[in-house]
Scaffold this motif. Structure first.
Motif, PDB file in Angstrom:
ATOM      1  N   ASP A 355       1.170  -1.278   0.281  1.00  0.00           N
ATOM      2  CA  ASP A 355       0.529   0.270   0.021  1.00  0.00           C
ATOM      3  C   ASP A 355       1.012   1.540  -0.015  1.00  0.00           C
ATOM      4  N   PHE A 356       2.015   0.973   0.703  1.00  0.00           N
ATOM      5  CA  PHE A 356       2.597   2.348   0.691  1.00  0.00           C
ATOM      6  C   PHE A 356       3.925   2.369  -0.843  1.00  0.00           C
ATOM      7  N   LEU A 357       4.232   1.420  -1.656  1.00  0.00           N
ATOM      8  CA  LEU A 357       4.782   1.776  -2.574  1.00  0.00           C
ATOM      9  C   LEU A 357       3.479   1.951  -3.442  1.00  0.00           C
ATOM     10  N   ASP A 358       2.201   1.646  -3.885  1.00  0.00           N
ATOM     11  CA  ASP A 358       1.608   1.692  -4.163  1.00  0.00           C
ATOM     12  C   ASP A 358       0.552   2.967  -4.400  1.00  0.00           C
ATOM     13  N   ARG A 359       1.199   3.984  -3.614  1.00  0.00           N
ATOM     14  CA  ARG A 359       0.119   4.960  -2.665  1.00  0.00           C
ATOM     15  C   ARG A 359      -0.426   6.152  -3.726  1.00  0.00           C
ATOM     16  N   VAL A 360       0.764   6.436  -4.733  1.00  0.00           N
ATOM     17  CA  VAL A 360      -0.276   6.864  -6.236  1.00  0.00           C
ATOM     18  C   VAL A 360      -1.413   6.511  -6.561  1.00  0.00           C
ATOM     19  N   HIS A 361      -1.050   5.033  -7.096  1.00  0.00           N
ATOM     20  CA  HIS A 361      -1.939   4.798  -7.578  1.00  0.00           C
ATOM     21  C   HIS A 361      -3.542   4.585  -6.741  1.00  0.00           C
ATOM     22  N   VAL A 362      -4.271   4.742  -6.132  1.00  0.00           N
ATOM     23  CA  VAL A 362      -5.040   4.945  -4.832  1.00  0.00           C
ATOM     24  C   VAL A 362      -5.648   6.564  -5.809  1.00  0.00           C
ATOM     25  N   SER A 363      -4.554   7.707  -5.430  1.00  0.00           N
ATOM     26  CA  SER A 363      -4.854   9.028  -5.745  1.00  0.00           C
ATOM     27  C   SER A 363      -5.697   8.514  -7.250  1.00  0.00           C
ATOM     28  N   GLU A 364      -4.805   8.060  -8.048  1.00  0.00           N
ATOM     29  CA  GLU A 364      -4.815   7.808  -9.682  1.00  0.00           C
ATOM     30  C   GLU A 364      -6.714   7.284  -9.965  1.00  0.00           C
ATOM     31  N   MET A 365      -6.439   5.859  -9.414  1.00  0.00           N
ATOM     32  CA  MET A 365      -8.236   6.257  -8.739  1.00  0.00           C
ATOM     33  C   MET A 365      -9.109   7.583  -9.283  1.00  0.00           C
ATOM     34  N   LYS A 366      -8.564   7.914  -7.898  1.00  0.00           N
ATOM     35  CA  LYS A 366      -9.666   8.958  -7.837  1.00  0.00           C
ATOM     36  C   LYS A 366     -10.390  10.056  -8.514  1.00  0.00           C
ATOM     37  N   LEU A 367      -8.809  10.257  -9.680  1.00  0.00           N
ATOM     38  CA  LEU A 367      -8.987  10.651 -10.168  1.00  0.00           C
ATOM     39  C   LEU A 367      -9.487  10.249 -11.891  1.00  0.00           C
ATOM     40  N   ARG A 368      -9.619   9.102 -12.110  1.00  0.00           N
ATOM     41  CA  ARG A 368      -9.649   8.507 -12.757  1.00  0.00           C
ATOM     42  C   ARG A 368     -11.664   8.979 -13.032  1.00  0.00           C
ATOM     43  N   GLU A 369     -12.263   8.595 -11.865  1.00  0.00           N
ATOM     44  CA  GLU A 369     -13.948   8.426 -11.374  1.00  0.00           C
ATOM     45  C   GLU A 369     -14.040   9.457 -11.819  1.00  0.00           C
TER      46      GLU A 369
END
Length: 526
Positions: A355-369
């Motif tokens: 979760d720490f290393l892939d933290r930016v992907h969480v923001s990406e998903m929110k932006l894609r939504e």
């Protein structure tokens, strides 16, 4: 078997690479029109997959500003050898495209072939874990996030990362691959043992520090100029399970940088990750930006307000395993006691390593939504020498950059003594320098300060300031329009860079989107 001019999907006999090549021949009004000014591409024997349809993704990159209409063709070594054999009578060029996260069209080829590297998955991941130096062999088109997941199944992990993991191996190794682990392990180009490379002559070469070392160093950080990386051997280490993730604020820049530099120079293995970012003219900072963090002192944290000030956030991480929970708390407390941040602003979180290393992907998903990911990204990444960082910050953070509402501004130091010598990557001369990254996203159709024109104008002001100030600042993921600008960028490395170009890509076929060497009459001009 030969390529025909029919608009069909050809599935021809696979040989070694099984790669899809995306043929770009400039902008046309009809994207299904097949160009005829290079007929040899249609009669060339090849093996692989060929498609004339559904390849619009190759016409743009993450910068999302340059658009072409593509057609298609064949397989890495064969296509480069074919273009090379055409000689100077042809204007064809070749570019490797990974996940398309270049910013200024660097992975495009307006008059040539774009190789879609993500489709190249052979030979697959091969792990070697028996000795003291575990590693994984993998294709350059694989995403780092996939390597992470497969490595963790074996209790291992690569050492150095980028902040965003949905990038290809070849793409980051062609640039450097920098993140908060670089102060300990160096960038990703430090942590690769050997490569398979297709040069601009169409030759397939295995290279390492012991074998074909000049080519090995050339392609690492080489911006795709000397060869296309097809496979890489990546260093691994034992993987932790958890991460203690810490953020704290500073109002004084000198105090902030002193703490950052003390942390990266520590002889103890007290830290695994260090970054930081700048916050300008923001209010409600703690509540809005730290929903995943818990305040060390909730009462004091609630009373703190940023009040529109320029603040600096220190971001740290310490890795650990479950059996180390008690000792890790003591280590973190001891570490934080030495720092001079604003005490009410200490926030912590405990997350899994993934979760720490892939933290930016969480923001990406929110932006894609919210349809806010596929927008222009006029980013500007700089490497600022330690001796210049205070003068840079005074002018840029207090005068040029008026707010940070449209994307983060990262700032953190690295120690060049941990970096590999001899690669093509260019850094400032000093041992300690800072990565400063303006990671802006432009709001579509906006004519205000968050629109593309305003952000580009701001970036130009920053570039003008650094070019006139003689601060020794270099661009990371550099973008220049003239050869003279590139010569100034490479400085003392230019002659080596030019020699390597003439040795490994004498017709200047590769990576035309970097705009370093023109294709036409290449040998006469250089």
């Amino acid at each position: 078997m030969f390529i025909s001019q029919s608009n069909k999907l050809f599935r021809l006999k696979p040989l070694v690479f099984k790669i899809a090549l995306l043929f770009l021949l400039g902008i046309t009004t009809n994207r299904n029109h097949l160009p005829t000014n290079h007929p040899s591409l249609y009669t060339m024997p090849f093996y692989g997959n060929l498609s004339f349809h559904n390849i619009n993704h190759a016409s743009k990159d993450f910068g999302n500003r340059y658009h072409l209409y593509p057609n298609s063709t064949s397989n890495i070594a064969h296509i480069i050898k074919h273009v090379f054999n055409l000689g100077l009578t042809s204007h064809l060029t070749v570019a490797a495209r990974g996940h398309g996260h270049s910013l200024e069209g660097q992975s495009l080829a307006p008059q040539g072939v774009v190789i879609h590297m993500e489709s190249y998955k052979s030979p697959g991941m091969s792990f070697h874990t028996a000795d003291h130096y575990p590693y994984v062999d993998d294709s350059a088109g694989e995403l780092w996030i996939n390597i992470l997941h497969e490595s963790l199944k074996r209790g291992l992990t690569p050492k150095s990362w980028t902040d965003y993991l949905h990038l290809t191996v070849g793409g980051t190794l062609s640039n450097a691959g920098i993140s908060g682990q670089a102060f300990r392990h160096g960038p990703q180009i430090n942590n690769v043992y050997h490569l398979h490379v297709v040069t601009g002559r169409g030759d397939v070469v295995t290279c390492s520090d012991e074998q074909n070392a000049d080519l090995f160093n050339a392609v690492l950080g080489g911006l795709g100029q000397f060869g296309i990386i097809t496979e890489a051997r990546i260093a691994l280490e034992p993987a932790p399970a958890k991460v203690k993730w810490i953020r704290a604020l500073y109002s004084d820049f000198a105090t902030f940088t002193n703490d950052q530099e003390r942390l990266i120079s520590s002889s103890r293995d007290s830290l695994d990750y260090l970054e930081g970012f700048v916050v300008i003219n923001r209010t409600g900072l703690l509540n809005n930006r730290r929903s995943s963090f818990n305040p060390k002192d909730p009462v004091q944290a609630e009373q703190f307000t940023s009040a529109g000030r320029v603040l600096f956030c220190l971001e740290l991480a310490k890795y650990f395993n479950l059996e180390d929970v008690g000792s890790i708390e003591r280590e973190v407390d001891s570490l934080l006691a030495e720092l001079s941040f604003i005490r009410p602003t200490l926030f912590m979180s405990e997350v899994s390593y993934v979760d720490f290393l892939d933290r930016v992907h969480v923001s990406e998903m929110k932006l894609r939504e919210n349809n806010l990911w596929d927008v222009p990204h006029p980013w500007l990444n700089l490497l600022v020498p330690r001796s210049s960082i205070h003068g840079f910050a005074k002018e840029v953070f207090h005068n040029i950059v008026k707010d940070t509402s449209n994307g983060p501004v990262l700032i953190y130091p690295v120690n060049k003594s941990r970096w590999k010598n001899g690669t093509s990557f260019v850094t400032p001369e000093e041992d300690v320098f800072y990565l400063v990254a303006f990671l802006s996203s432009a709001v579509p159709s906006s004519a205000g300060k968050d629109g593309l024109d305003a952000i580009l104008a701001r970036n130009r002001r920053i570039v003008k300031f650094i070019s006139e100030s003689n601060m020794g600042i270099k661009q990371y993921l550099p973008h220049y329009n003239t050869t003279q600008e590139w010569i100034a960028h490479f400085g003392a490395k230019w002659e080596i860079f030019l020699r390597r170009k003439m040795l490994y890509d004498p017709l200047t076929i590769l990576a035309p989107g970097q705009r370093i060497f023109p294709r036409a009459n290449a040998l006469e001009q250089h």
